[in-house]
Structure formats: C-alpha cells, structure tokens
Design a protein around this motif. Sequence first.
Motif, mmCIF file in Angstrom:
data_model
loop_
_atom_site.group_PDB
_atom_site.id
_atom_site.type_symbol
_atom_site.label_atom_id
_atom_site.label_comp_id
_atom_site.label_asym_id
_atom_site.label_seq_id
_atom_site.Cartn_x
_atom_site.Cartn_y
_atom_site.Cartn_z
ATOM 1 N N GLN A 42 0.851 -1.190 0.000
ATOM 2 C CA GLN A 42 0.000 0.000 0.000
ATOM 3 C C GLN A 42 0.890 1.245 0.000
ATOM 4 O O GLN A 42 1.745 1.431 0.871
ATOM 5 C CB GLN A 42 -0.896 0.006 1.238
ATOM 6 C CG GLN A 42 -1.967 1.077 1.217
ATOM 7 C CD GLN A 42 -3.276 0.595 0.617
ATOM 8 O OE1 GLN A 42 -3.587 -0.590 0.665
ATOM 9 N NE2 GLN A 42 -4.023 1.515 0.041
ATOM 10 N N ILE A 97 -3.917 5.971 -0.135
ATOM 11 C CA ILE A 97 -5.257 5.525 0.256
ATOM 12 C C ILE A 97 -5.810 4.530 -0.753
ATOM 13 O O ILE A 97 -6.396 3.513 -0.392
ATOM 14 C CB ILE A 97 -6.193 6.739 0.393
ATOM 15 C CG1 ILE A 97 -5.713 7.638 1.535
ATOM 16 C CG2 ILE A 97 -7.626 6.282 0.659
ATOM 17 C CD1 ILE A 97 -6.547 8.886 1.725
ATOM 18 N N ARG A 98 -5.624 4.808 -2.042
ATOM 19 C CA ARG A 98 -6.117 3.909 -3.091
ATOM 20 C C ARG A 98 -5.016 3.514 -4.067
ATOM 21 O O ARG A 98 -5.306 3.040 -5.167
ATOM 22 C CB ARG A 98 -7.268 4.577 -3.856
ATOM 23 C CG ARG A 98 -8.488 4.866 -2.999
ATOM 24 C CD ARG A 98 -9.619 5.445 -3.834
ATOM 25 N NE ARG A 98 -10.807 5.697 -3.036
ATOM 26 C CZ ARG A 98 -11.943 6.219 -3.506
ATOM 27 N NH1 ARG A 98 -12.033 6.537 -4.785
ATOM 28 N NH2 ARG A 98 -12.966 6.432 -2.695
ATOM 29 N N ASN A 116 -6.311 1.438 6.221
ATOM 30 C CA ASN A 116 -6.047 1.560 4.786
ATOM 31 C C ASN A 116 -4.815 0.762 4.358
ATOM 32 O O ASN A 116 -3.972 1.237 3.600
ATOM 33 C CB ASN A 116 -5.876 3.031 4.390
ATOM 34 C CG ASN A 116 -7.155 3.818 4.530
ATOM 35 O OD1 ASN A 116 -8.242 3.325 4.197
ATOM 36 N ND2 ASN A 116 -7.056 5.040 5.035
#
Length: 309
Positions: free
Chosen positions: A55, A58-59, A268
């Motif tokens: 990650q 956030i996206r 997240n």
Amino acid sequence: MTGRNEGAILGDRLRRFFRSGEGTGLLLVSPTALYALLLLAVPLIAILMISFWTQTGIRDFDTTLTLANYREALSDPLYRQLMLRSLMVSGLVTLITVVLAFPIAYFVSFGVRAEHKSLWIFLITIPFWTSYLIRVFLWKVILGFNGVLNSGLQAIGIIEDPLTFILYNVNAVIITLAHAYAPFAILPIFVALEKIDRSLLEASRDLGESRTMTFLRVTLPLAAPGVVAAVLIVFIPTIGDYVTPRLVGGPGGLMIANMIQTQFLRLNNAPLGATLAVLAMLIVAVIAVVFMLIGYRASGGGKAGGRRK
C-alpha cells in the motif's frame, strides 16, 4: 469448402453432445458454476494477488510482488495472538456445539415418532426467524452487568455482586457463537442418524452387544460423516466472525477477522489485511482436510472400500 465441412461437422457434434445426458447436465450446471466462479473464485484470486502488493496511498498500490506482508503477519506477536485466539474460540465453540447437538439430534432421530420429527425440526430452526444481530444483542442483555442472568442470580441469593467474567471477553463470544450455530450442528447430525439402517443396531444387540457398545461401535461410526459436517459448518464461519467479538467480546475478545476489517477499513492497509485473510483461509483449509480424513477413517471408508473389492 473444407472449412465449411469442418464447421458443419463440429456443429453437428456439438448438437449431439448437448442433446445427450452429459450435455444436458453440463448446461444445467454451467450457470451455477459460472456464478460461483465470478463471486467466489475471482474475489479469492484478487485477495491473493493483493496480499503480495504494498500500500502506497489511500487507493494506490505498488504491484511489485513481495513477501513483506507475510513476514510481518507471521512475525508480529499481535497477529499471532489474534490467530491463536481465533482458533481457540472456534475450536471451543465447535466442541461445545457438537457435544450439545448430538444428544438432541439422537433424541429426535431415535426417540421421536416419525410423524412428529418434522415438528421438532421446525422447532430447532425457530432461531433462524430472528436476525443474527438481534440474537447477539439479546445475549448482551442476558449477560450484562445488570442483565437477566446477574439479576436472577442475585435475586435468589446465589451471588452478591454481579459476575463480570461473562461479558466483554472471550467467554461471552464463545457462549453467543455456540448458541447461534447450534442449529447448524444439529441438522447434519440428524440427517446422518436418519440414514442409519436400524437393522444393523438390532443385529448388534442380537449378537450380545450392550446399548453402549452398540452406540460406540455402530451408531457413532455411521454418524461420523454428519459429525464431521457439523464440525466444518460450525468451525469455518466462526473463525471468520467479526460481528460477535465486536459486540460482546470487548478488547480481550477480538479475533483475527476484526483485525482484517481494521486493516481494510481503518488503517487503509489492504495488502496486510489480505495477507491475514489468506493465512486464515490456509489454516482453516488444513484443519478442514484433517477433520475430513478423521471422519473418513472413523466411518470405516477405507475398510468398506476394501470389502467392495
């Protein structure tokens, strides 16, 4: 011309195949198989792939394959503790549920008249009439500090102060889950007991076996597939339950599913959440295979196959 002839031959073969029994069966199964593939296999493959990513936002993901998430999940004491607690809770819930479910299923199968069995099965499924969340909240009312259980025990003088070890801990999770999944354990055991040929039990008694030995050597092995099914039906969903630990478990009753939810929705960190989910699935798969092998051996599958030969 040659291409047209080959196309005609292929089309004729396909028509004959789909008109056959195998083809008809394939057509009937295909929609269900496609549905399962889209809603089960594809998400599982996606989770497996995400578990090897990183990650970055956030996206945003770094799709470079890495084992860092697995190293973190296996080395962090918190994740190991949650996994061990989940296995412990699911194991205890399964043990309690199956042990309590077997006598009920046995009574309905052997002690109730045939015309009344449907009524008993109907009564067993009554808990399904209410929402799962409502049943969990009812257990909060029962087990609470000023709940039904504590108030009742205080009223009859058994305790002076309310019991504090029955809510917002692992005990509350076990009690609630055992109640919620009891019907799921009763029904497969009942079905297995109903399939037992009663003449086998009579033959065992005629040969001089006692009721206890008849149960241990005849009834229980023949009911083993139902017991194994009950174990799997209870164990697999309880290890992934996150609603019950969140509502009645408190900080000391949280399980691995709660951490997976936290990683996905609050922190997240979808790759780490996916990693924990994959590890949980692998552990459940191994345990499920072990139980299936135990059930197969307990039911005498290998010996029966040898006799047929």
